[in-house]
Design a protein around this motif. Structure first.
Motif, PDB file in Angstrom:
ATOM      1  N   PHE A   8      -3.012 -85.600   4.451  1.00  0.00           N
ATOM      2  CA  PHE A   8      -3.312 -86.686   3.523  1.00  0.00           C
ATOM      3  C   PHE A   8      -4.078 -86.081   2.369  1.00  0.00           C
ATOM      4  CE2 PHE A   8      -7.809 -87.140   4.426  1.00  0.00           C
ATOM      5  CZ  PHE A   8      -7.928 -86.572   5.675  1.00  0.00           C
ATOM      6  N   SER A   9      -4.158 -86.824   1.292  1.00  0.00           N
ATOM      7  CA  SER A   9      -4.795 -86.311   0.083  1.00  0.00           C
ATOM      8  C   SER A   9      -6.156 -86.956  -0.096  1.00  0.00           C
ATOM      9  CB  SER A   9      -3.916 -86.605  -1.137  1.00  0.00           C
ATOM     10  OG  SER A   9      -3.754 -88.004  -1.291  1.00  0.00           O
ATOM     11  N   LEU A  10      -7.023 -86.200  -0.783  1.00  0.00           N
ATOM     12  CA  LEU A  10      -8.348 -86.706  -1.118  1.00  0.00           C
ATOM     13  C   LEU A  10      -8.364 -87.109  -2.587  1.00  0.00           C
ATOM     14  CD1 LEU A  10     -10.645 -84.085   0.660  1.00  0.00           C
ATOM     15  CD2 LEU A  10     -10.238 -86.446   1.344  1.00  0.00           C
ATOM     16  N   PRO A  11      -8.933 -88.238  -2.889  1.00  0.00           N
ATOM     17  CA  PRO A  11      -9.026 -88.639  -4.301  1.00  0.00           C
ATOM     18  C   PRO A  11     -10.049 -87.780  -5.035  1.00  0.00           C
ATOM     19  CG  PRO A  11     -10.172 -90.212  -2.937  1.00  0.00           C
ATOM     20  CD  PRO A  11      -9.500 -89.256  -1.991  1.00  0.00           C
ATOM     21  N   GLN A  12     -10.059 -87.911  -6.341  1.00  0.00           N
ATOM     22  CA  GLN A  12     -10.991 -87.130  -7.150  1.00  0.00           C
ATOM     23  C   GLN A  12     -12.410 -87.641  -6.918  1.00  0.00           C
ATOM     24  OE1 GLN A  12      -9.866 -86.849 -11.236  1.00  0.00           O
ATOM     25  NE2 GLN A  12     -11.824 -86.022 -11.887  1.00  0.00           N
ATOM     26  N   PRO A  13     -13.369 -86.729  -6.586  1.00  0.00           N
ATOM     27  CA  PRO A  13     -14.733 -87.193  -6.285  1.00  0.00           C
ATOM     28  C   PRO A  13     -15.423 -87.821  -7.486  1.00  0.00           C
ATOM     29  CG  PRO A  13     -14.381 -84.961  -5.502  1.00  0.00           C
ATOM     30  CD  PRO A  13     -13.206 -85.293  -6.360  1.00  0.00           C
ATOM     31  N   HIS A  14     -15.233 -87.232  -8.680  1.00  0.00           N
ATOM     32  CA  HIS A  14     -15.926 -87.719  -9.870  1.00  0.00           C
ATOM     33  C   HIS A  14     -15.216 -87.165 -11.079  1.00  0.00           C
ATOM     34  CE1 HIS A  14     -19.256 -88.646 -12.655  1.00  0.00           C
ATOM     35  NE2 HIS A  14     -19.652 -89.511 -11.707  1.00  0.00           N
ATOM     36  N   LEU A  15     -15.406 -87.813 -12.182  1.00  0.00           N
ATOM     37  CA  LEU A  15     -14.751 -87.350 -13.404  1.00  0.00           C
ATOM     38  C   LEU A  15     -15.402 -86.076 -13.946  1.00  0.00           C
ATOM     39  CD1 LEU A  15     -14.145 -90.790 -15.224  1.00  0.00           C
ATOM     40  CD2 LEU A  15     -12.497 -89.395 -13.958  1.00  0.00           C
ATOM     41  N   GLN A  16     -16.672 -85.954 -13.764  1.00  0.00           N
ATOM     42  CA  GLN A  16     -17.373 -84.762 -14.242  1.00  0.00           C
ATOM     43  C   GLN A  16     -17.313 -83.678 -13.146  1.00  0.00           C
ATOM     44  OE1 GLN A  16     -21.314 -85.940 -15.398  1.00  0.00           O
ATOM     45  NE2 GLN A  16     -20.603 -87.272 -17.078  1.00  0.00           N
ATOM     46  N   ARG A  17     -16.280 -82.908 -13.189  1.00  0.00           N
ATOM     47  CA  ARG A  17     -16.039 -81.925 -12.131  1.00  0.00           C
ATOM     48  C   ARG A  17     -17.027 -80.760 -12.164  1.00  0.00           C
ATOM     49  NH1 ARG A  17      -9.419 -81.369 -12.503  1.00  0.00           N
ATOM     50  NH2 ARG A  17      -8.953 -83.591 -12.085  1.00  0.00           N
ATOM     51  N   THR A  18     -17.525 -80.467 -13.332  1.00  0.00           N
ATOM     52  CA  THR A  18     -18.438 -79.327 -13.430  1.00  0.00           C
ATOM     53  C   THR A  18     -19.795 -79.610 -12.815  1.00  0.00           C
ATOM     54  OG1 THR A  18     -19.122 -80.060 -15.631  1.00  0.00           O
ATOM     55  CG2 THR A  18     -17.298 -78.477 -15.505  1.00  0.00           C
ATOM     56  N   LYS A  19     -20.091 -80.884 -12.531  1.00  0.00           N
ATOM     57  CA  LYS A  19     -21.397 -81.232 -11.974  1.00  0.00           C
ATOM     58  C   LYS A  19     -21.301 -81.700 -10.524  1.00  0.00           C
ATOM     59  CE  LYS A  19     -23.299 -82.599 -16.469  1.00  0.00           C
ATOM     60  NZ  LYS A  19     -23.984 -83.681 -17.244  1.00  0.00           N
ATOM     61  N   LEU A  20     -20.193 -81.437  -9.870  1.00  0.00           N
ATOM     62  CA  LEU A  20     -20.021 -81.927  -8.500  1.00  0.00           C
ATOM     63  C   LEU A  20     -21.031 -81.315  -7.537  1.00  0.00           C
ATOM     64  CD1 LEU A  20     -16.114 -81.933  -8.174  1.00  0.00           C
ATOM     65  CD2 LEU A  20     -17.646 -83.889  -8.441  1.00  0.00           C
ATOM     66  N   CYS A  21     -21.371 -80.063  -7.773  1.00  0.00           N
ATOM     67  CA  CYS A  21     -22.297 -79.402  -6.844  1.00  0.00           C
ATOM     68  C   CYS A  21     -23.706 -79.980  -6.944  1.00  0.00           C
ATOM     69  CB  CYS A  21     -22.330 -77.905  -7.123  1.00  0.00           C
ATOM     70  SG  CYS A  21     -20.751 -77.075  -6.796  1.00  0.00           S
ATOM     71  N   ASP A  22     -24.025 -80.601  -8.061  1.00  0.00           N
ATOM     72  CA  ASP A  22     -25.376 -81.137  -8.249  1.00  0.00           C
ATOM     73  C   ASP A  22     -25.477 -82.619  -7.896  1.00  0.00           C
ATOM     74  OD1 ASP A  22     -26.110 -78.624  -9.168  1.00  0.00           O
ATOM     75  OD2 ASP A  22     -25.625 -79.126 -11.264  1.00  0.00           O
ATOM     76  N   MET A  23     -24.386 -83.248  -7.521  1.00  0.00           N
ATOM     77  CA  MET A  23     -24.380 -84.698  -7.259  1.00  0.00           C
ATOM     78  C   MET A  23     -24.597 -84.984  -5.786  1.00  0.00           C
ATOM     79  SD  MET A  23     -21.246 -86.038  -9.644  1.00  0.00           S
ATOM     80  CE  MET A  23     -21.266 -85.866 -11.410  1.00  0.00           C
TER      81      MET A  23
END
Length: 361
Positions: A8-23
Motif C-alpha cells: 500500500f502507499s503512504l500519502p505525503q506527510p507534509h508539503l514542506q518536505r525539507t522540514k520533515l525531520c524537524d516536525m
C-alpha cells in the motif's frame, strides 16, 4: 491473491518536505500518521522477535548485538569457509615443518656448507610434496606455501648458525692441538728435523680431515701462518742446538774413551770431532758458515738417522738409555778394574813354610 498483498502507499506527510525531520507527529498529515501505524502493525505481524539467551531484544539491543557479530566476523572468531580452510591448512603446515625438522636433525653438525644446503633442498622438496598432497582449497594455497617457505628458511638459518658454531668449536680444538704439538716439537731434548717434519705432516693432515664446516677456510689461513712460523723458528734453532749437542757429545766421548773404557781410538775420534767443530767456527768467525759445509750435512744425516728412525725415537728414550749406559759403564769399569788388579798381583804357590831353597848356616 490480491487479499494476501500487503503493498500500500503512504500519502505525503507534509508539503514542506525539507522540514520533515524537524516536525512532530502533530504537524504531519493525519492520514499519513494513520497509514504509518498500519504499516508498523503489518511489519510487526510478519517478523519474529529476536531472542538471545532466552530474552527478547528490542531495537537498540538488536543493533548492539549485530555490531558484536560483525566485529567477531572481522576478527575471525566466527568460523567461515575461508577460516576453516586456513585452520585445516595450518595443521598441514605444522606436519610439513615437523617433517622438515626431522630430516634436518639427522645431520651431525658440523658439515660443509654445500652438504648442509643439499640436505636442506632435499628436506624442503619432501615437505612441499607432502603439502601438495594434503593441502585443502585453491585460493589459500599460495599464501600457505609462502608461509611454509618462510618457516623453513627460519629453521635453515638456525641450523646454519648452529653449524657455524660447531665448526668453529671443532676447528679451534684441532688448531689448539696442532699449536701445542708445534710448541712441543720446538722443545725437543734431541733436535730432529725428521721428527719435526713427521709431526708437521701429521698435524696438517689431521686438521684437513677433521676440521669441516664454514669455519674451515678461516682456520686454514691461521693454520698455514702458524705452521710456517713454527717451521721457520725450528730451522733457525735446529743447527744451533745440534752444534751444541755435538760439542757436548764429543766431550762426553773423550771422557768415556779416556777414563771409563780407556779405548784409544774412541778418544781420538772424539777429539777429532771436537777440534773440527771448535776450529772451524774460530777460523770462519761464525758457526752459521759451518752449516753450508758438506761435512756438516753428512754429520746432520748421521744424526737424524740415529736420533729418529722407525725403530727407535731417541728423544723419547734418551734419559732411560743414558741411565742404563751409565750403569753398564760403571759396572764394567769396576769389574774390569778388579780383574786387571788381580792380574797385576803376584801369585804364590805352595805352603808358607816350605821352600825349595837349601838352608845355609
Amino acid at each position: 491473491m490480491g487479499d494476501n498483498s500487503t503493498a500500500f502507499s503512504l500519502p505525503q506527510p507534509h508539503l514542506q518536505r525539507t522540514k520533515l525531520c524537524d516536525m512532530d507527529d502533530q504537524e504531519l498529515e493525519p492520514l499519513y500518521i494513520e497509514r504509518r501505524d498500519e504499516l508498523k502493525q503489518i511489519v510487526a505481524s510478519m517478523i519474529k522477535p529476536k531472542i538471545v539467551q532466552g530474552r527478547t531484544l528490542n531495537g537498540k539491543e538488536f543493533v548492539s548485538f549485530l555490531g558484536q557479530i560483525l566485529e567477531a566476523l572481522n576478527k575471525g572468531e566466527i568460523p567461515s569457509t575461508g577460516s576453516l580452510v586456513e585452520v585445516f591448512n595450518k595443521a598441514i603446515l605444522e606436519s610439513c615443518l615437523k617433517l622438515y625438522n626431522e630430516r634436518m636433525e639427522r645431520v651431525e653438525l658440523p658439515v660443509s656448507v654445500d652438504k648442509l644446503q643439499l640436505i636442506h633442498s632435499l628436506a624442503e622438496d619432501e615437505a612441499r610434496k607432502l603439502f601438495d598432497k594434503q593441502h585443502f582449497g585453491k585460493h589459500h594455497t599460495t599464501e600457505s606455501i609462502l608461509k611454509l617457505d618462510e618457516e623453513m628458511k627460519k629453521v635453515f638459518r638456525n641450523f646454519g648458525l648452529a653449524n657455524e658454531y660447531q665448526s668453529s668449536k671443532l676447528c679451534e680444538a684441532r688448531f689448539s692441538e696442532c699449536e701445542d704439538k708445534m710448541e712441543h716439537l720446538q722443545s725437543l731434548k734431541l733436535p730432529s728435523m725428521a721428527k719435526f717434519n713427521a709431526g708437521f705432516l701429521h698435524c696438517n693432515q689431521s686438521f684437513e680431515l677433521q676440521c669441516v664446516g664454514p669455519a674451515k677456510e678461516n682456520y686454514e689461513r691461521r693454520m698455514s701462518k702458524m705452521l710456517a712460523r713454527s717451521r721457520a723458528l725450528f730451522i733457525k734453532e735446529y743447527n744451533n742446538k745440534l752444534f751444541n749437542w755435538l760439542v757436548t757429545f764429543s766431550l762426553v766421548m773423550i771422557v768415556i774413551g779416556r777414563f771409563v773404557m780407556k779405548f784409544f781410538l774412541l778418544e781420538v775420534a772424539a777429539w777429532v770431532m771436537f777440534i773440527f767443530l771448535e776450529t772451524y767456527t774460530r777460523l770462519f768467525w761464525s758457526s752459521e758458515l759451518l752449516y753450508y759445509n758438506p761435512i756438516w750435512h753428512m754429520i746432520v744425516s748421521s744424526w737424524e738417522t740415529i736420533v729418529y728412525n722407525p725403530v727407535l725415537d731417541m728423544d723419547r728414550w734418551v734419559i732411560p738409555i743414558v741411565v742404563v749406559l751409565s750403569f753398564l759403564a760403571v759396572y764394567w769399569r769396576c769389574l774390569g778394574g778388579r780383574k786387571q788388579l788381580g792380574t797385576l798381583l803376584p801369585l804364590y804357590r805352595g805352603s808358607y813354610g816350605s821352600s825349595s831353597r837349601p838352608r845355609t848356616d
